[in-house]
Design an enzyme around this catalytic site. Structure first.
Site, PDB file in Angstrom:
ATOM      1  N   HIS A   1       0.859  -1.188   0.000  1.00 22.40           N
ATOM      2  CA  HIS A   1       0.000   0.000   0.000  1.00 22.40           C
ATOM      3  C   HIS A   1       0.891   1.232   0.000  1.00 22.40           C
ATOM      4  CE1 HIS A   1      -3.051   2.913   1.139  1.00 22.40           C
ATOM      5  NE2 HIS A   1      -3.908   2.036   0.684  1.00 22.40           N
TER       6      HIS A   1
ATOM      7  N   ASP B   1      -8.071  -4.885  -0.547  1.00 24.74           N
ATOM      8  CA  ASP B   1      -8.520  -5.601  -1.750  1.00 24.74           C
ATOM      9  C   ASP B   1      -8.227  -7.085  -1.703  1.00 24.74           C
ATOM     10  OD1 ASP B   1      -7.495  -2.649  -2.989  1.00 24.74           O
ATOM     11  OD2 ASP B   1      -9.506  -3.364  -3.413  1.00 24.74           O
TER      12      ASP B   1
END
Ligand code: SDX
Length: 431
Positions: A308, A366
């Protein structure tokens, strides 16, 4: 020399300037570099904006090192446990949790705006049946401004409010109809007597031949997914909405630009990419080659759902989604979620591998959201559409905040020019 400044010395000229330090409620303070070019003739260089604050915002706060995510000061864990998506929409838009009367009024307003102009159905019919629903959503949302000229004065607070209501209310209908069109099934109209999330599932899965009642666990799981995806500071798609809106473009055009940005597999398209990767791993039965490729600098393959831009610790949303994943397994059984065991094994292998540990690459939101959506019978090409549905309230809240910010101006980044210096034109016969 004031204590709240940074002194910058240009060692090539010896010139010194003081730049103000701006401090917020939480998080890293910022150095105000707006006078840098005028005083020292320098731009700052920060591709990907890893160290650049583009604006002041009071909406969402992330602490990547501590795995903290807050909407308007409320930790995501508290909202996940006690709130729901529509209440979070009110919170993100208005800055405070609603009273019961405010929530009832907001819910009623949203329920009154879920319909689409009938002419918009012609837009759907213009797409091939195998068109990706994200392509349809970009087109339909961009076209909305053609139907709502009565609320596109971006400097009118009431127009901005009506546009926000319309966007939040209509996105489930637009998303569900994108799915119905791809299935060749009749569009299902919204129902005002269903909750926001029940209404979306009803428009997705109801058919004229039989009654449809959504599984309550699916409603709970999807409402959590929408809540966790509602906003996330200045991510790529939100920054796209802000930059588009900074030119005073109408909010529908700005949100359409945000949808286009979210579509990329490095951003919102990752949830679809995660499932494709897990299916491939499950089919081969061997995780190691995928780990090896992800670690190979010469291979562009990345482990989808890992890493991320901001979280250099566990994505707090992944933790919350992981829990509901296991609730669904207990309720539905692993046969409904064959990819979950692969996901758990991949998570274990990756998070014990030095390459991922050293780079602080953990599962992000996700990694699990696609598994839940596929267990609910939602097809992969709808995953990012649902992410866009959820993030619409974040996009429109940031757009609204920007339009009220006295410091806001049209976004126009500069560059470090590395092209050719001035040169003469050469006639074609002499080239
Ligand atoms: C979302 O910004 C947001 O808030 C986004 C989002 C939101 O809510 O809006 O949270 C939603 O977009 C989540 C992210 C979904 N994307 C993916 O899951 C795709 C896979 N992830 C990567 O593409 C990547 O991790 C990013 C894009 C998410 C972050 O990329 P960065 O910050 O540019 O990472 P980096 O390039 O600085 O990585 C540092 C190192 C590099 O290796 P070295 O050069 O040090 O050798 O880590 C490696 C990278 O190659 N790396 C990965 C990896 N992610 C980073 N290696 C393998 N697999 C990965 N997934």
């Amino acid at each position: 020399m004031s204590k709240d400044t940074i002194t910058l010395t240009d060692n090539t000229t010896g010139k010194q300037i003081e730049l103000p330090i701006l401090r917020g409620t939480k998080g890293a303070p910022t150095v105000d570099v707006r006078s840098l070019y005028k005083e020292l003739g320098y731009f700052t260089y920060d591709p990907g904006f890893m160290s650049t604050a583009s604006c002041r915002s009071a909406i969402t706060f992330i602490d990547g090192a501590k795995g903290i995510l807050m909407y308007r000061g409320y930790p995501i864990e508290v909202l996940a446990e006690h709130s729901n998506y529509l209440e979070v929409c009110f919170l993100l838009l208005n800055g405070e949790l609603p009273t019961r009367e405010e929530l009832n009024e907001f819910t009623s307003i949203i329920q009154d705006h879920t319909m689409l102009h009938e002419a918009l159905q012609n837009f759907y019919n213009g797409f091939r049946h195998d068109a990706h629903p994200m392509a349809i959503m970009v087109g339909i949302v961009g076209a909305l401004s053609a139907f709502y000229q009565d609320s596109t004065d971006v400097h009118d607070a009431r127009h901005r409010e009506i546009s926000a209501f319309r966007m939040i209310a209509k996105m489930p209908t637009i998303a569900a109809w994108s799915y119905k069109y791809s299935m060749g099934q009749p569009f299902v109209y919204p129902k005002a007597n269903l909750s926001y999330t029940e209404n979306f599932l009803h428009m997705m899965f109801a058919v004229p031949t039989e009654e449809y009642t959504p599984n309550p666990l699916f409603v709970k799981a999807l409402d959590l997914i929408l809540t966790l995806h509602a906003d996330h500071e200045q991510n790529a798609s939100t920054s796209t909405v802000r930059l588009t809106g900074s030119s005073e473009a109408n909010p529908f055009a700005a949100v359409a630009a945000g949808i286009a940005s979210l579509w990329g597999p490095a951003h919102g398209g990752a949830n679809e990419a995660v499932i494709r990767m897990l299916e491939e791993i499950t089919a081969t039965g061997d995780i190691q080659p995928f780990i090896d490729r992800a670690k190979d600098r010469d291979d562009s393959f990345r482990l989808m759902g890992f890493g991320h831009r901001v979280y250099k610790n566990y994505d707090p949303r992944a933790k919350l989604i992981r829990e509901i994943c296991h609730q669904l397994v207990n309720e539905l059984g692993t046969e409904k979620m064959p990819l979950l065991s692969t996901a758990m094994e991949l998570e274990k292998v990756a998070t014990e591998d030095e390459y991922f540990i050293q780079r602080k690459l953990y599962p992000n939101v996700d990694f699990y959201s696609g598994i839940i959506l596929s267990a609910m019978g939602i097809p992969m090409n709808m995953f990012t559409v649902i992410f866009a549905l959820a993030r619409t309230v974040g996009w429109i809240s940031h757009w609204n905040e920007m339009m009220q910010d006295p410091e806001s101006r049209i976004g126009r980044p500069r560059q470090l020019y590395v092209g050719k210096d001035t040169r003469d034109y050469i006639p074609i016969d002499q080239r």
